[in-house]
Write a protein that holds these residues in place. Structure first.
Motif, PDB file in Angstrom:
ATOM      1  N   MET A 139       0.835  -1.205   0.000  1.00  0.00           N
ATOM      2  CA  MET A 139       0.000   0.000   0.000  1.00  0.00           C
ATOM      3  C   MET A 139       0.870   1.255   0.000  1.00  0.00           C
ATOM      4  O   MET A 139       1.883   1.315   0.683  1.00  0.00           O
ATOM      5  CB  MET A 139      -0.871   0.028   1.269  1.00  0.00           C
ATOM      6  N   ILE A 140       0.410   2.246  -0.754  1.00  0.00           N
ATOM      7  CA  ILE A 140       1.086   3.524  -0.766  1.00  0.00           C
ATOM      8  C   ILE A 140       0.278   4.483   0.125  1.00  0.00           C
ATOM      9  O   ILE A 140      -0.944   4.514   0.052  1.00  0.00           O
ATOM     10  CB  ILE A 140       1.244   4.029  -2.216  1.00  0.00           C
ATOM     11  N   ARG A 141       0.987   5.175   1.030  1.00  0.00           N
ATOM     12  CA  ARG A 141       0.295   6.105   1.932  1.00  0.00           C
ATOM     13  C   ARG A 141       0.482   7.515   1.389  1.00  0.00           C
ATOM     14  O   ARG A 141       1.611   7.933   1.134  1.00  0.00           O
ATOM     15  CB  ARG A 141       0.856   5.994   3.357  1.00  0.00           C
ATOM     16  N   ILE A 142      -0.629   8.233   1.185  1.00  0.00           N
ATOM     17  CA  ILE A 142      -0.553   9.566   0.579  1.00  0.00           C
ATOM     18  C   ILE A 142      -1.093  10.609   1.548  1.00  0.00           C
ATOM     19  O   ILE A 142      -2.150  10.418   2.146  1.00  0.00           O
ATOM     20  CB  ILE A 142      -1.358   9.627  -0.736  1.00  0.00           C
ATOM     21  N   LYS A 143      -0.330  11.693   1.713  1.00  0.00           N
ATOM     22  CA  LYS A 143      -0.750  12.789   2.595  1.00  0.00           C
ATOM     23  C   LYS A 143      -0.847  14.078   1.797  1.00  0.00           C
ATOM     24  O   LYS A 143      -0.085  14.288   0.857  1.00  0.00           O
ATOM     25  CB  LYS A 143       0.265  12.987   3.728  1.00  0.00           C
ATOM     26  N   TYR A 144      -1.786  14.927   2.216  1.00  0.00           N
ATOM     27  CA  TYR A 144      -1.984  16.228   1.569  1.00  0.00           C
ATOM     28  C   TYR A 144      -1.945  17.304   2.642  1.00  0.00           C
ATOM     29  O   TYR A 144      -2.478  17.099   3.741  1.00  0.00           O
ATOM     30  CB  TYR A 144      -3.346  16.266   0.863  1.00  0.00           C
ATOM     31  N   PHE A 145      -1.333  18.453   2.317  1.00  0.00           N
ATOM     32  CA  PHE A 145      -1.211  19.502   3.327  1.00  0.00           C
ATOM     33  C   PHE A 145      -1.702  20.866   2.840  1.00  0.00           C
ATOM     34  O   PHE A 145      -1.697  21.146   1.645  1.00  0.00           O
ATOM     35  CB  PHE A 145       0.248  19.640   3.781  1.00  0.00           C
ATOM     36  N   ALA A 146      -2.103  21.684   3.819  1.00  0.00           N
ATOM     37  CA  ALA A 146      -2.412  23.103   3.643  1.00  0.00           C
ATOM     38  C   ALA A 146      -3.473  23.326   2.543  1.00  0.00           C
ATOM     39  O   ALA A 146      -4.505  22.668   2.533  1.00  0.00           O
ATOM     40  CB  ALA A 146      -1.135  23.894   3.395  1.00  0.00           C
ATOM     41  N   ARG A 147      -3.176  24.262   1.623  1.00  0.00           N
ATOM     42  CA  ARG A 147      -4.124  24.618   0.566  1.00  0.00           C
ATOM     43  C   ARG A 147      -4.564  23.384  -0.235  1.00  0.00           C
ATOM     44  O   ARG A 147      -5.716  23.265  -0.627  1.00  0.00           O
ATOM     45  CB  ARG A 147      -3.404  25.601  -0.374  1.00  0.00           C
ATOM     46  N   LEU A 148      -3.610  22.488  -0.469  1.00  0.00           N
ATOM     47  CA  LEU A 148      -3.917  21.287  -1.257  1.00  0.00           C
ATOM     48  C   LEU A 148      -4.869  20.355  -0.496  1.00  0.00           C
ATOM     49  O   LEU A 148      -5.810  19.809  -1.067  1.00  0.00           O
ATOM     50  CB  LEU A 148      -2.625  20.537  -1.598  1.00  0.00           C
TER      51      LEU A 148
END
Lengths: 149, 83
Positions: free
Chosen positions: B1-10
């Motif tokens: 599994m690939i773990r994906i994180k998103y931050f701030a405006r995105l």
């Protein structure tokens, strides 16, 4: 030592810690960044600082190690606050001790320039009209790039 | 599994903080992953084309041609504004 924290910090306490038990130190340079109450012509009432737990510590440790490769400094202390902040609040502290002022000044400025362009923090400003994400500044990128020449 | 994180405006634009998914067949690099996510819908497409977008793999910023094997932590975020 690197700390990412919501709590405020005491300049005196940090200075004393940098000074303690090291008779070879001839210079301590500290920088403190504060929250301004204006940006892009608007009154800023508050700030929210988001970060990337894990990567933040890793990137700051990497910046410290790059500073140590460049200058023979003794101790480096970085504190960056996160969460909600008000105008005039302290946001960031960088303290560097060394045998001479030259390397301490240079390392402190290098660390701040790299922190501003590489460490994963994002500011959200609260104005009277609502809130908005702060845009990155070209002047910060230019400041970091001059160390690569 | 690939773990994906998103931050701030995105993070706000895509409406989520993180997710995990099996590496899609079409994805060999971080650019492929960005394109794959951008095909979800119009909001995702716009978000993943955000100017100055950065990508980190295992908590280090990498080039857009960085390969992925499928067990990494990948983070997408806008230019940083700390200090």
């Amino acid at each position: 030592m690197i700390s990412i924290q919501q709590a405020d910090f005491s300049l005196q306490q940090e200075y004393e810690a940098l000074r303690a038990d090291c008779p070879t130190i001839g210079a301590i340079v500290t920088f403190t960044g504060l929250m301004r109450d204006f940006n892009q012509g608007d009154d800023i009432q508050g700030l929210f600082l988001e970060h990337y737990p894990g990567m933040t510590e890793k990137s700051l440790a990497d910046i410290c190690s790059q500073a140590r490769d460049r200058w023979p400094v003794e101790q480096i202390r970085i504190i960056h606050r996160i969460g909600e902040l008000r105008p005039s609040d302290q946001i960031v502290f960088v303290g560097v001790s060394g045998q001479h002022r030259g390397e301490a000044f240079a390392a402190c400025e290098f660390i701040m320039d790299y922190l501003k362009t590489r460490a994963p923090f994002w500011k959200r400003e609260i104005t009277r009209e609502g809130s908005r994400w702060v845009d990155a500044r070209d002047s910060d990128t230019d400041a970091a790039e001059r160390w690569q020449k | 599994m690939i773990r994906i994180k998103y931050f701030a405006r995105l993070r706000e634009a895509v409406g989520q903080r993180e997710e995990s998914l099996p590496l899609p067949e079409s994805v060999a690099t971080v650019t492929d992953l960005r394109d794959f996510l951008g095909r979800r819908d119009e909001a995702w497409q716009q978000a993943m084309q955000m100017g100055g977008l950065l990508v980190a793999v295992n908590q280090t910023v990498v080039d857009w041609n960085q390969p992925l094997s499928g067990d990494e932590e990948v983070a997408f975020f806008p230019p940083v504004t700390g200090g």
